[in-house]
Design an enzyme around this catalytic site. Structure first.
Site, PDB file in Angstrom:
ATOM      1  N   LYS A  90       0.837  -1.193   0.000  1.00  0.00           N
ATOM      2  CA  LYS A  90       0.000   0.000   0.000  1.00  0.00           C
ATOM      3  C   LYS A  90       0.872   1.242   0.000  1.00  0.00           C
ATOM      4  CE  LYS A  90      -3.937   1.826   2.719  1.00  0.00           C
ATOM      5  NZ  LYS A  90      -4.781   1.530   3.906  1.00  0.00           N
TER       6      LYS A  90
ATOM      7  N   SER B 277      -9.458   1.527   2.843  1.00  0.00           N
ATOM      8  CA  SER B 277      -8.551   2.246   1.965  1.00  0.00           C
ATOM      9  C   SER B 277      -7.448   1.368   1.390  1.00  0.00           C
ATOM     10  CB  SER B 277      -7.912   3.407   2.738  1.00  0.00           C
ATOM     11  OG  SER B 277      -7.117   2.923   3.804  1.00  0.00           O
TER      12      SER B 277
ATOM     13  N   SER C 115      -9.849  -0.662   7.297  1.00  0.00           N
ATOM     14  CA  SER C 115      -9.317  -0.637   5.941  1.00  0.00           C
ATOM     15  C   SER C 115      -8.574  -1.885   5.495  1.00  0.00           C
ATOM     16  CB  SER C 115      -8.416   0.586   5.761  1.00  0.00           C
ATOM     17  OG  SER C 115      -9.196   1.758   5.790  1.00  0.00           O
TER      18      SER C 115
END
Length: 371
Positions: free
Chosen positions: A32, A109, A133
């Protein structure tokens, strides 16, 4: 094959090789875009942030541990802007594909990690979970995801959102790989299971992983508004302290809904934040007392299926609230929680919440045949 620009910010063959050998030999990691990877800047899901960022001098500890255990960094994948969303839609880079439900979002996210794993282009999605997330995109894509006990995995070298809740987590297609990553990233701890599971009145039934399941009443499930408000106040106040100066200097750089969440934090008073923290501490103690009294862990929905990719903002806000109702208890109380596919179509997951330090037990539970 060309890398999907809605998923990958940068992709290699691999981008960064393993630095050692171990249980993760040859596994591909999608990182990420909040984690420092040597030689690459952190972009935070926003082009303006990326433009002013400098290349990292070293890997974040979580990245370094994975590479030392034999994993390779396949690439850096997108996140919702500064990780302050749950839909997985990014105004700048697009919406990553969800092959399990192409008409629905991946959830966020950690949208990029989830999509990379779901499409088979990575074995491990390394992400973060502040308000859900990891668990939400795992649920939306039919994957497994672990939010560890708060503080169990170092967050150094990771762009913060709200440090009181930020955790490093990961997403995989199966429980065995999820546990392998845990053997590398987690500290030692008990792997025993509880005698039973608890679920709340009104929640969908679950198979219980072969354990007895009892139903209980939780005031924060029946009326989640006080919990969601307290969590929002603390999260937003910390997020504004972390990034408010940059947002003020770069107005209208973020999507409107994301910037609004940050700016809410600017209005949270010190008294409101202190009261919210006290409320969360009381609710945490009550839940832990309940679990200890019954030698039980709590089962909740990990969230509903992802929302349609073209849903209105009002619809997204309603979906976000319902999703946070499921995800916030573990986040607000710093507890470990694992998301496991429920086998539904479209995908949705169930989440098990355990007391602090029982991360390995959650991984063992997910690996049971009934899971």
């Amino acid at each position: 094959m060309t890398a999907d620009p809605s998923v990958w910010r940068v992709k290699g063959m691999p981008l960064a090789p393993a630095t050692g050998h171990g249980p993760l030999d040859g596994l591909r990691v999608a990182v990420k875009d909040l984690f420092e990877v040597t030689g690459f800047a952190v972009g935070g899901g926003n082009p303006a942030w990326l433009a002013s960022a400098l290349p990292a001098a070293a890997d974040a500890p979580a990245v370094a541990r994975l590479r030392a255990a034999g994993a390779v960094v396949q690439g850096i994948v997108h996140t919702d802007e500064l990780a302050y969303s749950l839909s997985g839609t990014n105004a700048h880079y697009g919406t990553p594909p969800n092959p399990a439900a192409p008409h629905l979002v991946t959830g966020g996210s950690s949208s990029g990690p989830a999509s990379a794993v779901a499409t088979g282009h990575a074995d491990i999605g390394l992400g973060t979970d502040t308000g859900g997330s990891i668990r939400v995109p795992a649920s939306c894509c039919g994957l497994y995801g672990l939010r560890p006990t708060h503080g169990a995995v170092p967050t150094e070298g990771v762009l913060p959102l709200a440090p009181s809740f930020d955790t490093v987590g990961w997403i995989t297609a199966g429980a065995a790989t999820l546990a392998l990553v845990g053997s590398v990233l987690l500290p030692g701890g008990p792997a025993n299971l509880p005698s039973r599971l608890l679920t709340v009145d009104g929640a969908p039934p679950c198979d219980g992983f072969g354990l007895p399941v009892s139903r209980v009443t939780l005031s924060t499930w029946d009326d989640p508004d006080p919990l969601l408000l307290a969590f929002r106040q603390v999260q937003a106040a910390e997020a504004w302290r972390a990034h408010g100066a940059w947002i003020t200097a770069h107005p209208r750089t973020l999507a409107v809904d994301v910037e609004d969440r940050f700016r809410f934090g600017a209005g949270v008073t010190a008294g409101e934040e202190a009261a919210a923290r006290a409320y969360l501490a009381r609710q945490r103690a009550e839940l832990l007392d309940l679990l200890a009294d019954r030698d039980a862990w709590l089962v909740l929905p990990a969230g509903g299926p992802g929302h349609p990719r073209d849903l209105s903002q009002a619809g997204r806000d309603a979906w976000r609230r319902q999703t946070l109702r499921c995800a916030v208890p573990a986040s607000a109380y710093g507890l470990p929680s694992i998301a496991v596919p429920a086998g539904t179509d479209p995908p949705a997951g169930i989440a098990v919440i355990a007391p602090p330090g029982h991360d390995h037990g959650l991984l063992a539970l997910a690996s049971r045949p009934e899971g």
